[in-house]
Design a protein around this motif. Structure first.
Motif, short mmCIF file in Angstrom:
data_model
loop_
_atom_site.label_atom_id
_atom_site.label_comp_id
_atom_site.label_asym_id
_atom_site.label_seq_id
_atom_site.Cartn_x
_atom_site.Cartn_y
_atom_site.Cartn_z
N SER A 212 13.70 2.38 -2.91
CA SER A 212 14.52 2.14 -4.10
C SER A 212 14.64 3.48 -4.81
N TYR A 213 15.82 3.75 -5.37
CA TYR A 213 16.02 5.09 -5.96
C TYR A 213 14.90 5.44 -6.92
N TRP A 214 14.52 4.47 -7.79
CA TRP A 214 13.54 4.85 -8.81
C TRP A 214 12.13 5.04 -8.26
N LYS A 215 11.92 4.63 -7.02
CA LYS A 215 10.61 4.92 -6.39
C LYS A 215 10.58 6.36 -5.87
N GLY A 216 11.75 6.99 -5.81
CA GLY A 216 11.81 8.45 -5.64
C GLY A 216 11.48 9.00 -4.27
N GLN A 217 11.69 8.23 -3.20
CA GLN A 217 11.41 8.80 -1.88
C GLN A 217 12.25 10.06 -1.63
N ALA A 273 -5.45 1.59 5.81
CA ALA A 273 -5.64 2.41 7.01
C ALA A 273 -4.59 3.52 7.08
N LEU A 274 -3.35 3.18 6.75
CA LEU A 274 -2.29 4.19 6.78
C LEU A 274 -2.57 5.30 5.76
N MET A 275 -3.06 4.90 4.60
CA MET A 275 -3.39 5.92 3.59
C MET A 275 -4.50 6.83 4.07
N SER A 276 -5.48 6.22 4.75
CA SER A 276 -6.63 7.02 5.21
C SER A 276 -6.20 8.06 6.24
N ALA A 277 -5.05 7.84 6.90
CA ALA A 277 -4.57 8.79 7.90
C ALA A 277 -3.83 9.97 7.26
N CYS A 278 -3.60 9.88 5.94
CA CYS A 278 -2.83 10.93 5.25
C CYS A 278 -3.74 11.96 4.61
N ASP A 279 -3.27 13.19 4.53
CA ASP A 279 -4.00 14.21 3.77
C ASP A 279 -3.76 14.01 2.28
N LEU A 280 -2.58 13.52 1.93
CA LEU A 280 -2.26 13.29 0.52
C LEU A 280 -1.49 11.98 0.40
N VAL A 281 -1.79 11.22 -0.66
CA VAL A 281 -0.99 10.03 -0.97
C VAL A 281 -0.11 10.37 -2.17
N LEU A 282 1.18 10.10 -2.02
CA LEU A 282 2.11 10.50 -3.07
C LEU A 282 2.75 9.29 -3.74
N HIS A 283 2.99 9.45 -5.03
CA HIS A 283 3.70 8.43 -5.79
C HIS A 283 4.80 9.20 -6.51
N THR A 284 6.06 8.86 -6.22
CA THR A 284 7.15 9.75 -6.63
C THR A 284 8.16 9.09 -7.57
N SER A 285 7.76 8.04 -8.29
CA SER A 285 8.73 7.30 -9.11
C SER A 285 9.45 8.22 -10.09
#
Ligand code: UDP
Length: 379
Positions: A212-217, A273-285
């Motif tokens: 969604s646009y406001w989630k800022g991907q 599990a998917l988060m644990s595979a990442c070096d960084l978790v991003l929230h871009t709203s």
């Protein structure tokens, strides 16, 4: 325990409905759920033994977008029908828990007709960006007149309700909380996921919201141009008809600079599990996030979280201590902080550890259930 009729117009799995799932499971013995559409929430509830009834509402009300103004008048007959169903089914329950705005409007009418007390669980920031003036006015008027409580998921959500004219005395803060056990024992899964993605040793970042646009991907995709070695997983799908934005994102990701670096995983049920595979978790709203479950989930998964500094996110992260904050819609700032954390794994780990401790302390499921039960005691 109170006998609660939980009501939601939606049956998709967005943040508010995932909260409902946990609340309804905890209250399954004496309570029931009424949904106004079919969807995966029904199966998830039933799979855990929660009693669910689906009364399909008309598209005239389900199709109304929150930003719609007086045009929503056409939805009134369908809303009345929802209110009648709530009134009928509400007999025998001590309280109606309205988990979405449409559910609340219908529950408020049912209350006017003599139905049980209504608790409005407000998961949205009532601002002009998301809700038309008419929509906000009606919701706040009915809230003040017919809600026995307004549960808010952050101080930011509560402040926006009051700023829109809502009565402050109605407001009770019930922060989201998630089951901590879902974030345990993830160590083995990260390597398997990375192997499946074929990312090798590349730094991997992830976003975990509906498209969604406001989630800022798009902000992440823009930032990735400035951090060339990074790959990303984009987890989630367009839940509320925003397929156009999803297509736009894919087109951006196909551009030569980004091609092969973005992995589209769609909607997933294995977020920890998917988060644990990442070096960084991003929230871009790009807009103030009412709460931001993905932020606390990233913290609980033991990953450093970078979030946008607006709305509820500010209540979840102390910048530089339990995560990092960047201004909304600022790809350059996001790229810079991503680069900093990727270059300094010790600092990133320290922030991740502190974030995890903070989320475990403040945002457990037990904490949410306790606050919820207290908020349900009506004087
Ligand atoms: N989520 C999920 N699968 C996905 C994408 C997201 O289960 O593919 C979950 C995510 O883990 C989080 C919720 O959806 O618990 C989103 O909640 P948030 O508060 O971040 O945003 P909202 O959907 O409420 O705007």
């Amino acid at each position: 325990m109170k006998k609660i009729l939980f009501v939601d117009h939606a049956a998709v799995l967005s943040g508010a409905e995932l909260v409902l799932l946990d609340l309804a499971i905890a209250h399954a013995q004496d309570s029931q759920v009424l949904l106004f559409e079919e969807g995966p929430l029904r199966q998830r509830l039933q799979a855990t033994g929660v009693k669910v009834v689906v009364q399909q509402a008309s598209e005239q009300v389900l199709g109304v977008r929150a930003g719609t103004g007086v045009g929503a008048v056409k939805a009134i007959p369908a809303l009345m029908a929802m209110a009648r169903q709530i009134l009928e089914m509400g007999r025998g329950f001590e309280v109606i828990h309205a988990n979405s705005q449409k559910a609340f409007l219908a529950a408020a009418i049912a209350r006017f007709w003599g139905g049980p007390p209504v608790i409005w669980h407000l998961h949205d920031i009532l601002t002009a960006r998301h809700f038309s003036r008419t929509n906000r006015r009606i919701a706040v008027f009915l809230g003040n007149a017919f809600a026995s409580r307004v549960l808010v998921n952050s101080q930011a959500t509560g402040a926006a309700f009051v700023a829109a004219g809502g009565r402050e005395s109605l407001v009770k803060l019930v922060y989201n909380g998630v089951p901590l056990h879902r974030f345990e024992g993830l160590e083995g899964q990260a390597a398997a996921i990375r192997a499946e993605l074929g990312v090798g040793n590349a730094p991997l970042v992830g976003v975990f919201s509906r498209l969604s646009y406001w989630k800022g991907q798009h902000v992440l995709l823009e930032a990735m141009r400035q951090v060339p070695e990074v790959q990303a997983i984009v987890v989630g799908e367009a839940l509320f008809g925003e397929t156009e934005y999803a297509e736009r994102l894919r087109a951006i990701a196909n551009q030569p600079e980004l091609a092969g670096r973005v992995h589209w995983l769609g909607f997933r049920n294995d977020i920890p599990a998917l988060m644990s595979a990442c070096d960084l978790v991003l929230h871009t709203s790009t807009e103030p996030e009412p709460f931001g479950r993905v932020i606390i989930e990233g913290q609980l998964a033991g990953r450093p979280v970078i979030a946008t500094a607006a709305g509820g996110a500010i209540e979840l992260i102390e910048d530089g201590v339990t995560g990092r904050l960047v201004p909304p819609e600022d790809a350059a700032a996001l790229a810079q902080v991503m680069g900093e954390l990727l270059k300094q794994p010790d600092l990133a780990q320290k922030i991740a550890n502190q974030g995890k401790m903070s989320a475990q302390t403040h945002f457990s499921l037990e904490g949410m259930l306790k606050a919820f039960d207290q908020a349900l005691i009506l004087d």
